[in-house]
Design an enzyme around this catalytic site. Sequence first.
Site, mmCIF file in Angstrom:
data_model
loop_
_atom_site.group_PDB
_atom_site.id
_atom_site.type_symbol
_atom_site.label_atom_id
_atom_site.label_comp_id
_atom_site.label_asym_id
_atom_site.label_seq_id
_atom_site.Cartn_x
_atom_site.Cartn_y
_atom_site.Cartn_z
ATOM 1 N N HIS A 154 0.818 -1.214 0.000
ATOM 2 C CA HIS A 154 0.000 0.000 0.000
ATOM 3 C C HIS A 154 0.852 1.266 0.000
ATOM 4 O O HIS A 154 0.371 2.342 0.340
ATOM 5 C CB HIS A 154 -0.938 0.003 1.206
ATOM 6 C CG HIS A 154 -1.933 -1.115 1.175
ATOM 7 N ND1 HIS A 154 -2.754 -1.432 2.246
ATOM 8 C CD2 HIS A 154 -2.251 -2.007 0.208
ATOM 9 C CE1 HIS A 154 -3.519 -2.461 1.921
ATOM 10 N NE2 HIS A 154 -3.226 -2.836 0.698
ATOM 11 N N CYS A 165 1.158 14.515 -12.564
ATOM 12 C CA CYS A 165 2.439 14.370 -13.272
ATOM 13 C C CYS A 165 3.292 13.250 -12.708
ATOM 14 O O CYS A 165 4.330 12.916 -13.291
ATOM 15 C CB CYS A 165 3.208 15.688 -13.247
ATOM 16 S SG CYS A 165 3.828 16.160 -11.616
HETATM 17 ZN ZN LIG Z 1 2.217 17.257 -10.528
#
Ligand SMILES: [Zn+2]
Length: 228
Positions: A154, A165
């Site tokens: 996890h 991004c």
């Molecule tokens: Zn970012």
Amino acid sequence: MIWPPFAGRAAPGEDGAVTENGAVTAGRPAAAAPASGQVPAWARGVAAVAVLTGAGISTDSGIPDFRGPQGLWTKNPAAEKLSTYQVYMTDPEVRRRSWRARLEHPAWAAQPNPAHRALARLAASAIDTQVITQNIDELHQRAGTPPERVIELHGTMFGVVCTGCGDRTAMADALARVRAGEDDPPCAGSRLTMTRLAPAPAATAVVRDPIGQAVPRIADQVLAANPG
Ligand SMILES: [Zn+2]
């Protein structure tokens, strides 16, 4: 924690807990705890150990589990619903609450307990040891188990990832921004939502098979369902 997930080369029938293929039934109560210095039959000749740990191994370090009697989700069932990725992504209030919870997480003050240290001793021995954990607290690593020997299913609470991004930064930096007044700090580059570092969303299947019998069948099924 499943222990012991594997038996060594103990002869079948030599120990009541050992099955034909040499595996020990997980969760079987230790009928007769061996006296000090006595080695149970299943433990002889063990060359490799894989251990699956969850919240239970860290409760003695002061980190509440989720489904136990004092579990976070037992005491507050709504909290479980708020733990999904979809809700996190779509509800800014949930994100604000999540950041506050990260600030106050008991793991920041937690220390490894004897169970974490025992696994670190195993990992430091000649026995090929792999720890697979559901925990995000890094207590296995802090107890001394080498990071490359820990698979964090996890992710970890020590890292942050941008959901847009993919930029990875330290949780400490993000929490400093929360303390400074940003209640839902966005990624500096993309201005998109950030979350705790977790495995790639593509990793949607976890195979839990302590003795490996079902692995070939499951692997074939996953490959058949995801050709190419
Ligand atoms: Zn970012």
